[in-house]
Design a protein around this motif. Structure first.
Motif, PDB file in Angstrom:
ATOM      1  N   SER A   3      38.058  52.617 -19.617  1.00 33.86           N
ATOM      2  CA  SER A   3      36.721  52.967 -19.155  1.00 33.86           C
ATOM      3  C   SER A   3      36.774  53.931 -17.981  1.00 33.86           C
ATOM      4  CB  SER A   3      35.977  51.701 -18.713  1.00 33.86           C
ATOM      5  OG  SER A   3      35.955  50.760 -19.750  1.00 33.86           O
ATOM      6  N   LEU A   4      37.876  53.888 -17.238  1.00 34.41           N
ATOM      7  CA  LEU A   4      38.034  54.714 -16.051  1.00 34.41           C
ATOM      8  C   LEU A   4      39.518  55.029 -15.889  1.00 34.41           C
ATOM      9  CD1 LEU A   4      36.494  54.157 -12.595  1.00 34.41           C
ATOM     10  CD2 LEU A   4      38.948  54.061 -12.789  1.00 34.41           C
ATOM     11  N   VAL A   5      39.818  56.279 -15.590  1.00 32.80           N
ATOM     12  CA  VAL A   5      41.185  56.690 -15.279  1.00 32.80           C
ATOM     13  C   VAL A   5      41.189  57.075 -13.808  1.00 32.80           C
ATOM     14  CG1 VAL A   5      43.044  58.314 -15.779  1.00 32.80           C
ATOM     15  CG2 VAL A   5      41.581  57.490 -17.632  1.00 32.80           C
ATOM     16  N   TYR A   6      42.054  56.433 -13.039  1.00 31.96           N
ATOM     17  CA  TYR A   6      42.117  56.705 -11.610  1.00 31.96           C
ATOM     18  C   TYR A   6      42.633  58.121 -11.369  1.00 31.96           C
ATOM     19  CZ  TYR A   6      41.134  51.799 -10.959  1.00 31.96           C
ATOM     20  OH  TYR A   6      40.521  50.566 -10.980  1.00 31.96           O
ATOM     21  N   ASN A   7      41.974  58.847 -10.474  1.00 36.23           N
ATOM     22  CA  ASN A   7      42.342  60.247 -10.193  1.00 36.23           C
ATOM     23  C   ASN A   7      43.773  60.381  -9.704  1.00 36.23           C
ATOM     24  OD1 ASN A   7      39.857  61.164 -11.020  1.00 36.23           O
ATOM     25  ND2 ASN A   7      38.982  61.146  -8.975  1.00 36.23           N
ATOM     26  N   SER A   8      44.245  59.424  -8.932  1.00 33.93           N
ATOM     27  CA  SER A   8      45.613  59.482  -8.431  1.00 33.93           C
ATOM     28  C   SER A   8      46.629  59.432  -9.574  1.00 33.93           C
ATOM     29  CB  SER A   8      45.879  58.350  -7.431  1.00 33.93           C
ATOM     30  OG  SER A   8      45.639  57.098  -8.042  1.00 33.93           O
ATOM     31  N   PHE A   9      46.303  58.726 -10.663  1.00 29.77           N
ATOM     32  CA  PHE A   9      47.186  58.668 -11.825  1.00 29.77           C
ATOM     33  C   PHE A   9      47.360  60.059 -12.430  1.00 29.77           C
ATOM     34  CE2 PHE A   9      47.249  58.526 -16.523  1.00 29.77           C
ATOM     35  CZ  PHE A   9      48.544  58.097 -16.700  1.00 29.77           C
ATOM     36  N   LYS A  10      46.289  60.818 -12.489  1.00 29.06           N
ATOM     37  CA  LYS A  10      46.344  62.148 -13.102  1.00 29.06           C
ATOM     38  C   LYS A  10      47.383  63.017 -12.401  1.00 29.06           C
ATOM     39  CE  LYS A  10      41.505  61.603 -14.256  1.00 29.06           C
ATOM     40  NZ  LYS A  10      40.134  61.939 -13.896  1.00 29.06           N
ATOM     41  N   THR A 105      55.490  45.970  -4.875  1.00 30.47           N
ATOM     42  CA  THR A 105      54.748  45.998  -3.620  1.00 30.47           C
ATOM     43  C   THR A 105      53.343  46.552  -3.904  1.00 30.47           C
ATOM     44  OG1 THR A 105      56.794  46.427  -2.412  1.00 30.47           O
ATOM     45  CG2 THR A 105      54.725  46.904  -1.262  1.00 30.47           C
ATOM     46  N   PRO A 106      52.275  45.766  -3.675  1.00 26.99           N
ATOM     47  CA  PRO A 106      50.929  46.221  -4.008  1.00 26.99           C
ATOM     48  C   PRO A 106      50.555  47.570  -3.392  1.00 26.99           C
ATOM     49  CG  PRO A 106      50.903  43.886  -3.568  1.00 26.99           C
ATOM     50  CD  PRO A 106      52.278  44.375  -3.193  1.00 26.99           C
ATOM     51  N   GLY A 107      50.990  47.842  -2.170  1.00 27.46           N
ATOM     52  CA  GLY A 107      50.626  49.088  -1.489  1.00 27.46           C
ATOM     53  C   GLY A 107      51.317  50.330  -2.015  1.00 27.46           C
ATOM     54  N   THR A 108      52.321  50.146  -2.898  1.00 25.32           N
ATOM     55  CA  THR A 108      53.009  51.310  -3.489  1.00 25.32           C
ATOM     56  C   THR A 108      52.966  51.264  -5.017  1.00 25.32           C
ATOM     57  OG1 THR A 108      55.180  50.206  -3.482  1.00 25.32           O
ATOM     58  CG2 THR A 108      54.580  51.513  -1.521  1.00 25.32           C
ATOM     59  N   SER A 109      52.127  50.393  -5.577  1.00 27.51           N
ATOM     60  CA  SER A 109      52.001  50.263  -7.038  1.00 27.51           C
ATOM     61  C   SER A 109      50.776  51.043  -7.508  1.00 27.51           C
ATOM     62  CB  SER A 109      51.869  48.783  -7.428  1.00 27.51           C
ATOM     63  OG  SER A 109      53.057  48.083  -7.133  1.00 27.51           O
ATOM     64  N   PRO A 110      50.977  52.249  -8.063  1.00 32.82           N
ATOM     65  CA  PRO A 110      49.852  53.112  -8.417  1.00 32.82           C
ATOM     66  C   PRO A 110      49.016  52.588  -9.583  1.00 32.82           C
ATOM     67  CG  PRO A 110      51.950  54.266  -8.742  1.00 32.82           C
ATOM     68  CD  PRO A 110      52.261  52.879  -8.319  1.00 32.82           C
ATOM     69  N   LEU A 111      47.705  52.752  -9.442  1.00 32.21           N
ATOM     70  CA  LEU A 111      46.771  52.390 -10.501  1.00 32.21           C
ATOM     71  C   LEU A 111      46.784  53.466 -11.586  1.00 32.21           C
ATOM     72  CD1 LEU A 111      43.763  51.305  -8.266  1.00 32.21           C
ATOM     73  CD2 LEU A 111      45.471  49.826  -9.358  1.00 32.21           C
ATOM     74  N   ILE A 112      46.618  53.037 -12.822  1.00 29.87           N
ATOM     75  CA  ILE A 112      46.566  53.972 -13.952  1.00 29.87           C
ATOM     76  C   ILE A 112      45.143  54.052 -14.485  1.00 29.87           C
ATOM     77  CG2 ILE A 112      47.370  54.402 -16.310  1.00 29.87           C
ATOM     78  CD1 ILE A 112      50.048  53.054 -15.450  1.00 29.87           C
ATOM     79  N   CYS A 113      44.647  52.938 -15.006  1.00 26.96           N
ATOM     80  CA  CYS A 113      43.303  52.955 -15.580  1.00 26.96           C
ATOM     81  C   CYS A 113      42.681  51.564 -15.522  1.00 26.96           C
ATOM     82  CB  CYS A 113      43.318  53.481 -17.011  1.00 26.96           C
ATOM     83  SG  CYS A 113      44.271  52.484 -18.174  1.00 26.96           S
ATOM     84  N   LEU A 114      41.402  51.519 -15.844  1.00 31.25           N
ATOM     85  CA  LEU A 114      40.624  50.291 -15.796  1.00 31.25           C
ATOM     86  C   LEU A 114      39.902  50.122 -17.124  1.00 31.25           C
ATOM     87  CD1 LEU A 114      39.253  48.202 -13.518  1.00 31.25           C
ATOM     88  CD2 LEU A 114      37.288  49.616 -14.101  1.00 31.25           C
ATOM     89  N   ILE A 115      39.876  48.906 -17.615  1.00 31.61           N
ATOM     90  CA  ILE A 115      39.093  48.573 -18.799  1.00 31.61           C
ATOM     91  C   ILE A 115      37.946  47.686 -18.345  1.00 31.61           C
ATOM     92  CG2 ILE A 115      39.105  47.378 -21.023  1.00 31.61           C
ATOM     93  CD1 ILE A 115      42.187  48.019 -21.061  1.00 31.61           C
ATOM     94  N   ASP A 116      36.726  48.123 -18.644  1.00 37.31           N
ATOM     95  CA  ASP A 116      35.519  47.368 -18.311  1.00 37.31           C
ATOM     96  C   ASP A 116      35.113  46.604 -19.561  1.00 37.31           C
ATOM     97  OD1 ASP A 116      32.968  46.428 -17.700  1.00 37.31           O
ATOM     98  OD2 ASP A 116      32.302  48.314 -16.809  1.00 37.31           O
TER      99      ASP A 116
END
Length: 141
Positions: A3-10, A105-116
């Protein structure tokens, strides 16, 4: 399906800091109190406060995905997919599933996408299953 792709993943997929073939890719479940932000959220610590509590076979940080990557020449897409995942003996109320690269480590684990899921999905002392779309989790064209 995403549903959403995090910009940082791109950016991270282009600069090679995320390798979907070799990195540990996880899925975590979030409550409806989470407010998605493609712009402002880039690491797992941005969403982890909204993760559901451990229950049944679901533990903090979620489950590890078995990823597959393919090329769809009919639709001219690269396809990111994974084996469907489930959590058994679980009492869960989740609105979202977030997919991320786990570094441990949560602070260095990049987000990819979200499913709503569109609304809270619930299981009570039973199996909470996520079946990914036939077209995959994320298609890049």
């Amino acid at each position: 399906m995403a549903s959403l792709v995090y910009n940082s993943f791109k950016k991270k997929i282009m600069d090679g800091s995320i390798d979907l073939d070799t990195d540990t890719i996880k899925l975590a479940l979030l409550t409806s109190s989470y407010t998605p932000s493609a712009d402002n959220h880039d690491f797992y610590d941005d969403v982890s406060a909204n993760e559901i509590a451990a229950t049944g076979t679901y533990s903090a940080g979620g489950g590890t995905l078995t990823v597959s990557l393919s090329q769809d020449n009919t639709d001219d897409e690269g396809v990111f997919d994974a084996t469907d995942i489930s959590f058994t003996s679980a009492t869960i109320s989740a609105r979202y599933a977030v997919i991320y690269k786990s570094t441990g480590t949560p602070g260095t684990s990049p987000l990819i996408c979200l499913i709503d899921f569109g609304s809270d999905q619930v299981s009570t002392a039973s199996t909470f299953a996520i079946t990914f779309a036939a077209e995959g989790i994320l298609n890049l064209n």
